[in-house]
Motif scaffolding. Sequence first.
Motif: not given
Lengths: 428, 428
Positions: A120, A122, A138, A143, A146-147
């Motif tokens: 991921s 950021v 993250a 958050q 967010c996965r």
Amino acid sequence: MESWPPGGSGPAEAGPRLRGLRGADLAASASLLSGAGAGAEAGCSAPAVAAVLPAGGSGERMGVPTPKQFCPILERPLISYTLQALERVSWIKDIVVAVTGENMEAMKCIIQRYQHKGISLVESGVTRHRSIFNGLKALAEDQPNCRLSKPEVVIIHDAVRPFVEEDVLLKVVTAAKEHGAAGAIRPLVSTVISPSVDGCLDHSLERARHRASEMPQAFLFDVIYEAYQQCSDYDLEFGTECLHLALKYCHIKAKLIEGSPDLWKVTYKRDLYAAESIIKERISQQICVVMDAKEDEEHVGHRLEEMLKNELNHVKVTSGRDLQQIILEQCYNFVCVNVMTSDFEETQKLLNMLEESNLSILYPVVVISVQFLDYESVPFGQKMENLMQIREFAKEVKKTNILLYGLLVYYPQWETGLLKAIVDLVFS
Amino acid sequence: MESWPPGGSGPAEAGPRLRGLRGADLAASASLLSGAGAGAEAGCSAPAVAAVLPAGGSGERMGVPTPKQFCPILERPLISYTLQALERVSWIKDIVVAVTGENMEAMKCIIQRYQHKGISLVESGVTRHRSIFNGLKALAEDQPNCRLSKPEVVIIHDAVRPFVEEDVLLKVVTAAKEHGAAGAIRPLVSTVISPSVDGCLDHSLERARHRASEMPQAFLFDVIYEAYQQCSDYDLEFGTECLHLALKYCHIKAKLIEGSPDLWKVTYKRDLYAAESIIKERISQQICVVMDAKEDEEHVGHRLEEMLKNELNHVKVTSGRDLQQIILEQCYNFVCVNVMTSDFEETQKLLNMLEESNLSILYPVVVISVQFLDYESVPFGQKMENLMQIREFAKEVKKTNILLYGLLVYYPQWETGLLKAIVDLVFS
């Protein structure tokens, strides 16, 4: 969900020839890790582990315009090697990379081109600490959209330390679970001194009483996230040490783990040279000689094998039947000997298999195609055409990171000196 | 006696392509140095400077049986590069190297083989400090039967820091003359921490307030000799820092000089890789294309020159007249193009000049001999014999560190692609 302890988790090494703690040792460390978790069932509860990689640096110390994490080594950016080292560790679930907005697209391209998984991105902050904080945010559950899910333990590593091994990652994670924080250390190479304001020596530190703090480090997620939430702007601007934040704001004394010399940080241009040489050395330790199944060739092949074995750890000779397996085991160097055929049939077959395997995505594959030809019976002009043909092949496969070299042994009777020439070519 | 300031001292660079402070800058620093000496006549009083090199280490961190100072880089021991870096500085009068009794003979051979001048050997002690002390004793006037004389300033350097430049040597010597002691420093790459007895973090040091103490260092001889004479056995056994001894025993606060990244110490195997790459990069920046003075060749030569100039800083084309001068300027790479002759006459001439020059004593010299041959008019067998002949040449000159490669361009009409092949060969 993947099995735990990691010692039993499928194919041992996804990455090429990077040493790691395996089998019994790894299982022992892993059960220690499981045992330390309150209420965990020994040997089967995997802690959720994620990693944060700050990669927003500008590389000013390198003296080159490209930030060092994007500098190419064998044409692949340094950060891709580090991602590879982390993603081959099956029990690291997520990897969060913090890059500048400017480099976001380039980073996406790298992930796609080298087929990295579970990454991921950021946006980085203006300092290392701010970038790490963004990565932690993250991962935090609070958050929206967010996965990612909050891990129990988070590893913090540098994008510019590509040679991190699974064993040291496991050690810092295990120690972080027990102590709340842990980090790799190394002996100091130089004495550390403290200058006075006028640029003179104020005092020097006893080298034996101090250590260099290296990466990776690992933390209980709640500990390091709490520390970052509480710390001052001054810490975020001028601080350099995550272990220090855990100590100052959460009163956690990090466990220190002796790391190997491999943990060093690529900082200067000379470090890029060193990294390239280390990678080349690793991928060149294994070579496969491909022969077609005729009598004389076997003879050539086995003599070549003997000579290569003087220099290399892993030399295999195959008539092609187990080639698929050898490619799966990530051999990056091939000598393809064509004695009886004149049309590079064997070489073509090998090249097709290599292209299908995607082996050359991460490292260049070297193929030396050798053709023994009867000097007296084959006209020279025809053979020159053959050589030109292999030059065309070479141009084509270079696009897929396969480096093809043709060697025409045009001689009434081949001799040991010529085999030596092949060995020399392998090492050039 | 050599002239002072060093800015005006004859040929600028005895060593190959090692950058240094030159001309006006150097003269400015030198007059600063002269001015600082009480009673010295500005611009003409050279301080007597010697250097001590402790080289008794066992290289245990390298993980190889050979002590690191004797590890080969391009087949020459590391310490020889460091000696070369020091001896090309005309104002360093004596270099004292401390080696173990066991390595004394090997060290003598290195000095002889690579023609190092002004080197004295002493036996090393069991620690670095004891080795340095032995070196200083040899320089002190009170030693009987010693051909060395006591210097005003002594440089202490490491045998495993081969890339030291004249400018930083001059800076530490100048500062030592003014302050009594001086040493090179570098910013810390990693944060330094102090562990507690249980292997946990006790505290971390603010990185911005500390520096790594590197080499070279320099001292007024009387200061450092006094410090070594007074210091305790504990200091000699466990200490690591000469600046600390000067502070503790002579109350001299050393001046700290920011050094370049080049000052790093070859410590691990990766550092040998890095050093080799740096040296290769330096000696491959200059190439000379030798042509015989015929029309078409000029044409080939200048097109080759254009292509090489895309990659290299210094490309020269010569018909052989100024070859002697080019060799004197320490060019290590040659492409010798033979169009009209078939007997490698030009190549042979070049090889003779190279052998006479002793250029290849310190670095390998690469010669690529290219022969353009008319495909239609010259029988193939004859040309194969020519190639075999160059193989024999190559074997012969390799003994003198000249690496000869033959390239036969056997084609009805040479084309740009073939020039590209030569360029590729240059970079392989």
